[in-house]
Design a protein around this motif. Structure first.
Motif, short mmCIF file in Angstrom:
data_model
loop_
_atom_site.label_atom_id
_atom_site.label_comp_id
_atom_site.label_asym_id
_atom_site.label_seq_id
_atom_site.Cartn_x
_atom_site.Cartn_y
_atom_site.Cartn_z
N VAL A 1 -15.24 -6.34 8.26
CA VAL A 1 -15.59 -4.92 8.29
C VAL A 1 -14.67 -4.17 9.25
CG1 VAL A 1 -17.38 -3.24 8.89
CG2 VAL A 1 -18.00 -5.30 7.63
N ARG A 2 -14.46 -4.75 10.42
CA ARG A 2 -13.59 -4.10 11.39
C ARG A 2 -12.17 -3.95 10.82
NH1 ARG A 2 -12.10 -6.88 17.04
NH2 ARG A 2 -11.72 -5.02 18.27
N ASP A 3 -11.65 -5.03 10.22
CA ASP A 3 -10.29 -4.98 9.66
C ASP A 3 -10.19 -3.94 8.55
OD1 ASP A 3 -9.69 -6.94 11.41
OD2 ASP A 3 -9.13 -8.45 9.91
N SER A 4 -11.24 -3.82 7.76
CA SER A 4 -11.16 -2.87 6.65
C SER A 4 -11.09 -1.45 7.19
CB SER A 4 -12.33 -3.05 5.68
OG SER A 4 -13.53 -2.74 6.32
N ASP A 5 -11.74 -1.20 8.32
CA ASP A 5 -11.65 0.14 8.90
C ASP A 5 -10.22 0.42 9.36
OD1 ASP A 5 -13.15 2.56 9.67
OD2 ASP A 5 -12.35 2.08 11.64
N ARG A 6 -9.60 -0.62 9.89
CA ARG A 6 -8.20 -0.51 10.30
C ARG A 6 -7.33 -0.15 9.10
NH1 ARG A 6 -5.05 -3.60 14.09
NH2 ARG A 6 -3.36 -2.16 14.57
N ILE A 7 -7.58 -0.84 7.98
CA ILE A 7 -6.82 -0.60 6.77
C ILE A 7 -7.05 0.82 6.24
CG2 ILE A 7 -6.73 -1.23 4.31
CD1 ILE A 7 -5.10 -3.11 5.97
N LEU A 8 -8.30 1.28 6.29
CA LEU A 8 -8.59 2.65 5.85
C LEU A 8 -7.77 3.64 6.67
CD1 LEU A 8 -12.48 2.36 5.40
CD2 LEU A 8 -10.78 2.63 3.58
N MET B 1 0.80 -1.23 0.00
CA MET B 1 0.00 0.00 0.00
C MET B 1 0.83 1.27 0.00
SD MET B 1 -1.45 0.76 3.85
CE MET B 1 -2.38 -0.73 4.07
N TYR B 2 2.12 1.16 0.35
CA TYR B 2 2.90 2.36 0.63
C TYR B 2 2.92 3.37 -0.53
CZ TYR B 2 6.49 5.48 2.29
OH TYR B 2 7.15 6.61 2.69
N GLU C 1 0.84 14.77 0.64
CA GLU C 1 0.23 14.89 -0.68
C GLU C 1 -1.25 14.55 -0.60
OE1 GLU C 1 4.31 13.54 -3.06
OE2 GLU C 1 2.56 12.21 -3.04
N PRO C 2 -2.01 14.82 -1.67
CA PRO C 2 -3.43 14.43 -1.65
C PRO C 2 -3.57 12.97 -1.26
CG PRO C 2 -2.96 15.71 -3.62
CD PRO C 2 -1.64 15.51 -2.92
N ALA C 3 -4.58 12.69 -0.46
CA ALA C 3 -4.73 11.35 0.12
C ALA C 3 -4.91 10.27 -0.94
CB ALA C 3 -5.91 11.34 1.07
N VAL C 4 -4.56 9.04 -0.57
CA VAL C 4 -4.83 7.88 -1.42
C VAL C 4 -6.35 7.80 -1.62
CG1 VAL C 4 -4.67 5.36 -1.57
CG2 VAL C 4 -2.87 6.66 -0.41
N ALA D 1 -4.60 6.19 5.35
CA ALA D 1 -4.63 7.62 5.58
C ALA D 1 -3.41 8.10 6.36
CB ALA D 1 -5.90 8.00 6.33
N SER D 2 -2.60 7.15 6.87
CA SER D 2 -1.48 7.61 7.70
C SER D 2 -0.14 6.99 7.33
CB SER D 2 -1.78 7.33 9.18
OG SER D 2 -1.94 5.94 9.39
N LYS D 3 -0.14 5.76 6.81
CA LYS D 3 1.13 5.05 6.63
C LYS D 3 1.50 4.85 5.17
CE LYS D 3 1.96 3.90 11.08
NZ LYS D 3 1.63 5.18 11.74
N THR D 4 1.13 5.79 4.33
CA THR D 4 1.49 5.68 2.93
C THR D 4 2.40 6.85 2.56
OG1 THR D 4 -0.54 6.87 2.42
CG2 THR D 4 -0.61 4.49 2.20
N ARG D 5 3.05 6.74 1.40
CA ARG D 5 3.96 7.80 0.98
C ARG D 5 3.19 9.11 0.84
NH1 ARG D 5 7.70 7.29 -4.31
NH2 ARG D 5 5.69 7.33 -5.38
N ARG D 6 1.99 9.03 0.27
CA ARG D 6 1.18 10.24 0.12
C ARG D 6 0.90 10.89 1.47
NH1 ARG D 6 -1.73 11.69 -4.25
NH2 ARG D 6 -1.09 10.65 -6.16
#
Ligand SMILES: Nc1ncnc2c1ncn2[C@@H]1O[C@H](COP(=O)(O)OP(=O)(O)OP(=O)(O)O)[C@@H](O)[C@H]1O
Ligand SMILES: [Mg+2]
Lengths: 271, 91
Positions: free
Chosen positions: A151-158, A134-135, A172-175, A162-167
């Motif tokens: 559903v719970r895990d997908s919220d974790r991923i969202l 995802m980075y 930069e504008p969010a993923v 929003a926090s652990k990507t290069r963007r």
């Protein structure tokens, strides 16, 4: 032009990431885009089977990262589409075989080669492999099943997107986040036994980019190594087509959310 | 209950329950997202301390990390039961 990087991720395992990656990549290629689909599941190579190219894997992702093969050598051209390529995961048990710099080099290389889209099939979990997948993403397809742990895990991923990507790190504008609800069973939803599309959208606070029905054809498709999007007779295939169109900016209404009215023979024999 | 009643009984639909539970847990996890990793542990230890005085469950303790104009505020709230002390006070 730089390639658009799409990660297909979920947190929870077995929800349909690889199935989705294969169909998404194929659908984008059918729309005329030049597409590479990369298996990030180091140690558990599977995308090659779903794409039907398992016997043509010579070099893999890790070989390219380590400079043991060139991208050109490792990319497997799809049998059916000239503009679609698969980069297989390595079967090494070394979880550290991929590095951030190595992944970046491969993605940059693909971008230079004129690819329009790079689809990254993430492993389950939130460990290194999922992080690397995802980075560098510009867009995420978060695959979720209508079921509590998914559903719970997908919220974790969202949250991670929003926090652990290069963007995110560069401000930069969010993923761009797309939620894809798969293995949807309208009959069970109608009975009140399964979360509905609306339930999932309300809980997570984002709308879905597609709903893929639970379908027996998915297994048949993986059995034969043909992405289900190519199965013209299956609702799951049609739903993937719709999803790809929406990702490409088209507006299409959701389908297959109601209980199919079956004829007598279908009720007896299934289908 | 006769065996016929048992056979006739339809299981309660459970999707509504799933939705309610998810709503709560997702809200809770979002509120502590990006917060220090020690929060869950802190919550458990607080529970142990509070339990010496009153009977409360883990879900009576709410921890929030609020971002307030550049400051991070750790917000704790404990929903106390109706003033009943624990039957076996701290030893
Ligand atoms: N829409 C669907 N209908 C029926 N079965 C499905 C559907 N989507 C996926 N499956 C099945 O679910 C199983 C898991 O799918 P898949 O391998 O794509 O998941 P995954 O998220 O990639 O798993 P992993 O986390 O292990 O990588 C497979 O057996 C697949 O055939
Ligand atoms: Mg997979």
């Amino acid at each position: 032009m730089t390639a658009e990087i799409i990660v297909v991720t979920s947190g929870k395992g077995g929800v349909g990431k690889t199935t989705t990656s294969a169909s998404l990549a194929t659908g984008l290629a059918m729309a005329g885009k030049k597409v590479a689909v990369i298996d990030f599941d180091v140690g558990l190579r599977n995308l090659d089977l779903i794409m039907g190219c398992e016997r043509r894997v010579v070099y893999d992702f890790v070989n390219v990262v380590h400079g043991e093969a060139t991208l050109k050598q490792a990319l497997i051209k799809d049998k059916r589409h000239d503009n679609l390529f698969v980069l297989a995961a390595s079967q090494t048990r070394d979880k550290d075989a991929l590095t951030q710099e190595g992944v970046e080099k491969v993605l940059d290389g693909l971008s230079e080669d004129g690819f329009d889209y790079i689809v990254c099939d993430s492993p389950a979990g939130i460990e290194k492999g999922a992080h690397l997948a995802m980075y560098f993403a510009d867009m995420a397809v978060v695959v979720v099943n209508p079921e509590v742990s998914s559903v719970r895990d997908s919220d974790r991923i969202l949250g991670l997107l929003a926090s652990k990507t290069r963007r995110a790190e560069r401000g930069e504008p969010a993923v761009r986040q797309h939620l894809l609800l798969t293995r949807y069973n309208p009959a069970r939803v109608a009975n009140g036994d399964m979360l509905s599309v609306k339930d999932v959208e309300e809980i997570l606070g984002i709308s879905v980019v597609g709903v893929i029905p639970e379908s027996e054809q998915v297994l048949a498709a993986s059995n034969s190594g043909v992405p289900v999007i190519l199965d013209e007779a299956s609702n799951a295939g049609h739903a993937y087509h719709d999803t790809v169109a929406r990702i490409l900016g088209e507006e299409r209404a959701l389908r297959f959310l109601e209980v199919p009215k079956k004829g007598f023979l279908q009720r007896v024999f299934g289908g | 209950m006769g065996i016929l009643d048992f056979l006739k009984r339809k299981p309660e639909p459970t999707a509504g329950l799933a939705k309610e539970r998810l709503r709560i847990i997702v809200a809770q996890e979002r509120s502590t997202r990006g917060a220090p990793d020690y929060l869950p542990l802190l919550r458990n230890e607080l529970l142990e301390v509070i339990k010496k005085y009153v009977h409360v469950d883990l879900d009576a303790i709410n921890i929030n990390v609020e971002h307030d104009s550049g400051h991070e505020v750790l917000e704790l709230s404990v929903a106390l039961p109706d003033g009943k002390p624990a039957s076996n006070p701290a030893t």
